[in-house]
Design a protein around this motif. Structure first.
Motif, PDB file in Angstrom:
ATOM      1  N   MET A   1       0.854  -1.183   0.000  1.00 44.54           N
ATOM      2  CA  MET A   1       0.000   0.000   0.000  1.00 44.54           C
ATOM      3  C   MET A   1       0.889   1.232   0.000  1.00 44.54           C
ATOM      4  N   SER A   2       1.525   1.501  -1.140  1.00 40.37           N
ATOM      5  CA  SER A   2       2.483   2.578  -1.202  1.00 40.37           C
ATOM      6  C   SER A   2       1.820   3.936  -1.279  1.00 40.37           C
ATOM      7  N   HIS A   3       0.570   3.993  -1.704  1.00 44.07           N
ATOM      8  CA  HIS A   3      -0.078   5.283  -1.874  1.00 44.07           C
ATOM      9  C   HIS A   3      -1.584   5.109  -1.711  1.00 44.07           C
ATOM     10  N   ALA A   4      -2.201   6.044  -0.983  1.00 42.85           N
ATOM     11  CA  ALA A   4      -3.626   5.897  -0.676  1.00 42.85           C
ATOM     12  C   ALA A   4      -4.489   5.868  -1.927  1.00 42.85           C
ATOM     13  N   MET A   5      -4.017   6.522  -2.995  1.00 53.89           N
ATOM     14  CA  MET A   5      -4.859   6.641  -4.173  1.00 53.89           C
ATOM     15  C   MET A   5      -4.332   5.855  -5.374  1.00 53.89           C
ATOM     16  N   SER A   6      -3.376   4.965  -5.134  1.00 56.87           N
ATOM     17  CA  SER A   6      -2.808   4.226  -6.252  1.00 56.87           C
ATOM     18  C   SER A   6      -3.838   3.272  -6.839  1.00 56.87           C
ATOM     19  N   HIS A   7      -3.839   3.140  -8.194  1.00 53.61           N
ATOM     20  CA  HIS A   7      -4.744   2.188  -8.825  1.00 53.61           C
ATOM     21  C   HIS A   7      -4.235   1.871 -10.222  1.00 53.61           C
ATOM     22  N   ASP A   8      -4.753   0.834 -10.756  1.00 53.15           N
ATOM     23  CA  ASP A   8      -4.380   0.379 -12.097  1.00 53.15           C
ATOM     24  C   ASP A   8      -4.926   1.375 -13.132  1.00 53.15           C
ATOM     25  N   PRO A   9      -4.030   1.982 -13.939  1.00 52.34           N
ATOM     26  CA  PRO A   9      -4.508   2.979 -14.915  1.00 52.34           C
ATOM     27  C   PRO A   9      -5.528   2.409 -15.892  1.00 52.34           C
ATOM     28  N   SER A  10      -5.492   1.100 -16.101  1.00 48.19           N
ATOM     29  CA  SER A  10      -6.426   0.498 -17.052  1.00 48.19           C
ATOM     30  C   SER A  10      -7.809   0.256 -16.447  1.00 48.19           C
ATOM     31  N   SER A  11      -7.904   0.355 -15.145  1.00 48.01           N
ATOM     32  CA  SER A  11      -9.185   0.119 -14.479  1.00 48.01           C
ATOM     33  C   SER A  11     -10.013   1.400 -14.497  1.00 48.01           C
ATOM     34  N   PRO A  12     -11.330   1.301 -14.238  1.00 48.94           N
ATOM     35  CA  PRO A  12     -12.173   2.494 -14.196  1.00 48.94           C
ATOM     36  C   PRO A  12     -11.674   3.455 -13.112  1.00 48.94           C
ATOM     37  N   PRO A  13     -11.924   4.739 -13.265  1.00 46.39           N
ATOM     38  CA  PRO A  13     -11.490   5.717 -12.257  1.00 46.39           C
ATOM     39  C   PRO A  13     -12.060   5.368 -10.883  1.00 46.39           C
ATOM     40  N   ARG A  14     -11.237   5.567  -9.865  1.00 41.23           N
ATOM     41  CA  ARG A  14     -11.660   5.259  -8.506  1.00 41.23           C
ATOM     42  C   ARG A  14     -12.404   6.446  -7.898  1.00 41.23           C
ATOM     43  N   GLU A  23      -5.933  -2.585  -0.055  1.00 41.02           N
ATOM     44  CA  GLU A  23      -5.508  -1.435   0.747  1.00 41.02           C
ATOM     45  C   GLU A  23      -6.281  -1.381   2.064  1.00 41.02           C
ATOM     46  N   MET A  24      -7.577  -1.653   2.006  1.00 44.80           N
ATOM     47  CA  MET A  24      -8.361  -1.684   3.248  1.00 44.80           C
ATOM     48  C   MET A  24      -7.852  -2.777   4.180  1.00 44.80           C
ATOM     49  N   GLN A  25      -7.552  -3.942   3.625  1.00 42.07           N
ATOM     50  CA  GLN A  25      -7.059  -5.041   4.447  1.00 42.07           C
ATOM     51  C   GLN A  25      -5.727  -4.684   5.092  1.00 42.07           C
ATOM     52  N   ALA A  26      -4.828  -4.087   4.319  1.00 40.10           N
ATOM     53  CA  ALA A  26      -3.522  -3.723   4.857  1.00 40.10           C
ATOM     54  C   ALA A  26      -3.642  -2.661   5.939  1.00 40.10           C
ATOM     55  N   LEU A  27      -4.488  -1.675   5.700  1.00 41.04           N
ATOM     56  CA  LEU A  27      -4.689  -0.622   6.690  1.00 41.04           C
ATOM     57  C   LEU A  27      -5.335  -1.183   7.954  1.00 41.04           C
ATOM     58  N   GLY A  28      -6.331  -2.047   7.762  1.00 37.33           N
ATOM     59  CA  GLY A  28      -6.978  -2.670   8.919  1.00 37.33           C
ATOM     60  C   GLY A  28      -6.023  -3.547   9.706  1.00 37.33           C
ATOM     61  N   ASP A  29      -5.187  -4.298   9.010  1.00 32.45           N
ATOM     62  CA  ASP A  29      -4.208  -5.150   9.689  1.00 32.45           C
ATOM     63  C   ASP A  29      -3.242  -4.308  10.514  1.00 32.45           C
ATOM     64  N   GLN A  30      -2.800  -3.183   9.944  1.00 33.69           N
ATOM     65  CA  GLN A  30      -1.867  -2.322  10.665  1.00 33.69           C
ATOM     66  C   GLN A  30      -2.522  -1.720  11.912  1.00 33.69           C
ATOM     67  N   ALA A  31      -3.762  -1.259  11.760  1.00 29.41           N
ATOM     68  CA  ALA A  31      -4.476  -0.682  12.899  1.00 29.41           C
ATOM     69  C   ALA A  31      -4.739  -1.736  13.970  1.00 29.41           C
TER      70      ALA A  31
END
Length: 490
Positions: A1-14, A23-31
């Motif tokens: 999870m290097s960046h809160a807004m990182s995403h695959d450029p080929s995927s639809p806009p987030r 990212e949610m899982q990684a953040l939850g695990d850290q918390a």
């Protein structure tokens, strides 16, 4: 999870505030890891740490950010600069003020409440949450000895519960604001009562502080005299506030006699049990709190002796209808957008009709979850720990021969003062503050002082469910050593 807004450029806009599942899982695990580390390692931490304002600003102040920051970095900063620099009110050796000895299950309850963003203002929005709240309120009402028609609400804490109780009392006994109305409370009553009365428009002449006796209990003689004098002067007594475990000493006012007096005089009896009322779940506490169930209203703080994280206070009222009458919104004042809600008021319980807030969170979940998980017997055993460690502290202090007991162990609180051989009262009083500072700097435990009859006294409130007599003894040994050293300098 290097960046809160990182995403695959080929995927639809987030969406602007969205994280991916990973990212949610990684953040939850850290918390989660942070919270578990806090619970498992708390004994190795100092009980209190405080930064100066300048240091806190240097570490934590930033301009409002335009660009995102990786949340892992932010949690690391919290772990480094925020959570360590605080009073650890859930530390087993935090004996100051009233501790808030939480538990992990209740912390999970708070996470679930926030994660599901439950709005608990009315039934239509949160029928399941409302039923959970009604269930927990029923448990507390029954434990306190209130009748089936009683009702209540969870609020932020004792301050809001006390203020809300006076609103119900005023509407019930007076029918609204009356400049001649008088509320009575003792000189040991928590400051939240005087503050709440002031906020509600009660002037100084309407706030009557009554003297206490040698045991710091409200004096019936002084109260009766104050009521007689006020009535003779054209005032309108309407409410008495009694204490079910004062913050200062754990003293319990004479509840049965006060209930008799209030019944005889037509006064509302509010019992401020923010600290002590939960002890009714234990036989020793129930004995000390005889008469609690005769109150018209009761304040009880689960984030104290029911071992919940901040914030959860509770107001219980003997007649739930009176609470609804006091806080209901008149038909002509109802917001138009609530029309579909108000159509259901008669058959549903809508908590915005029992208190000040419309927008309110699902505070009951953490208490329900921990009571169901551990069972009442475990909570009763946890309350027993507070009694036992306070009793032990009194016995240790008496056996030492160096301390005098100011107030004995009652509802988990004991107060005491250095004997001060060769020192006058002023010198002992000054020494008390220095001993508090020495212990706080030491970091092993936290003990604070209070004022009793105008003189400082050290005060212990060891109500953590994992408090031990061994650690209490080590704390008292430290206090004694610091007092000896300060006495030598006096």
């Amino acid at each position: 999870m290097s960046h809160a807004m990182s995403h695959d450029p080929s995927s639809p806009p987030r969406a602007p505030l969205q994280l991916s599942r990973a990212e949610m899982q990684a953040l939850g695990d850290q918390a989660l890891a942070m919270v578990i580390a806090h619970h498992e390692g708390i004994r190795a931490q100092p009980t209190t740490t405080t930064m100066s304002r300048a240091e806190a600003a240097a570490r934590l102040y930033t301009p409002l950010p335009e660009a995102p920051t990786p949340p892992a970095e932010l949690l690391a900063q919290l772990a480094r600069d925020v959570f360590p620099n605080a009073f650890r009110a859930d530390h087993p050796r935090f004996y100051a003020f009233v501790p808030s000895p939480s538990n992990f299950v209740s912390a999970v309850g708070d996470f679930l409440t926030s994660g599901h963003n439950v709005f608990s203002g009315h039934w239509l929005a949160s029928s399941g949450a409302s039923q959970i709240e009604l269930t927990v309120l029923d448990w507390l009402q029954r434990a306190c000895g209130l009748p089936p028609e009683a009702g209540g609400i969870f609020v932020s804490g004792g301050s809001m519960a006390n203020l809300s109780a006076v609103v119900v009392a005023r509407e019930t006994r007076l029918g609204g604001h009356d400049p001649q109305a008088v509320v009575y409370y003792s000189d040991q009553t928590h400051s939240s009562m005087s503050k709440g009365l002031r906020v509600l428009g009660f002037g100084k002449a309407q706030r009557r502080m009554v003297a206490t006796d040698a045991q710091f209990q409200l004096s019936l003689t002084a109260l009766e005299e104050a009521i007689r004098t006020d009535r003779a002067n054209g005032m309108r007594p309407f409410c008495v506030v009694a204490n079910a475990g004062t913050t200062n000493t754990g003293a319990v006012d004479p509840l049965p006699a006060l209930a008799d007096l209030c019944a005889r005089e037509g006064l509302w009896l509010h019992i401020d049990g923010a600290y002590g009322a939960a002890a009714v779940l234990h036989p020793r506490g129930a004995a000390a709190l005889e008469g609690l169930g005769r109150a018209d209203s009761i304040t009880l703080d689960p984030h104290k002796w029911l071992f919940q994280p901040f914030e959860i206070g509770c107001l219980l009222v003997r007649d739930a209808q009176l609470m609804q009458d006091a806080f209901r919104v008149e038909d002509e004042d109802h917001a138009d957008y609530l029309a579909d809600i108000t159509r259901h008021i008669q058959q549903d319980v809508n908590f915005f009709e029992r208190g000040i807030q419309l927008t309110r969170s699902f505070k009951a979940l953490k208490l329900w979850l921990s009571l169901r998980t551990f069972g009442l017997a475990a909570f009763r055993d946890a309350i027993q720990v507070g009694f036992d460690v306070a009793d032990f502290a009194q016995q240790w202090l008496e056996a030492s021969g160096r301390w005098e007991i100011v107030t004995p162990s009652q509802l988990g609180i004991v107060t005491f003062r250095w004997r001060g051989a060769g020192l006058d009262d002023a010198a002992v009083d000054a020494l008390t503050g220095r001993v508090v500072d020495r212990l706080r700097a030491d970091g092993y435990a936290t003990v604070m002082s209070t004022l009793l009859r105008g003189r400082p006294a050290l005060r212990l409130c060891p109500i953590h469910w994992d408090a031990t007599t061994r650690e209490m003894a080590m704390t008292l040994e430290r206090l004694t050593q610091f007092a000896l050293e300060e006495s030598a300098r006096a």
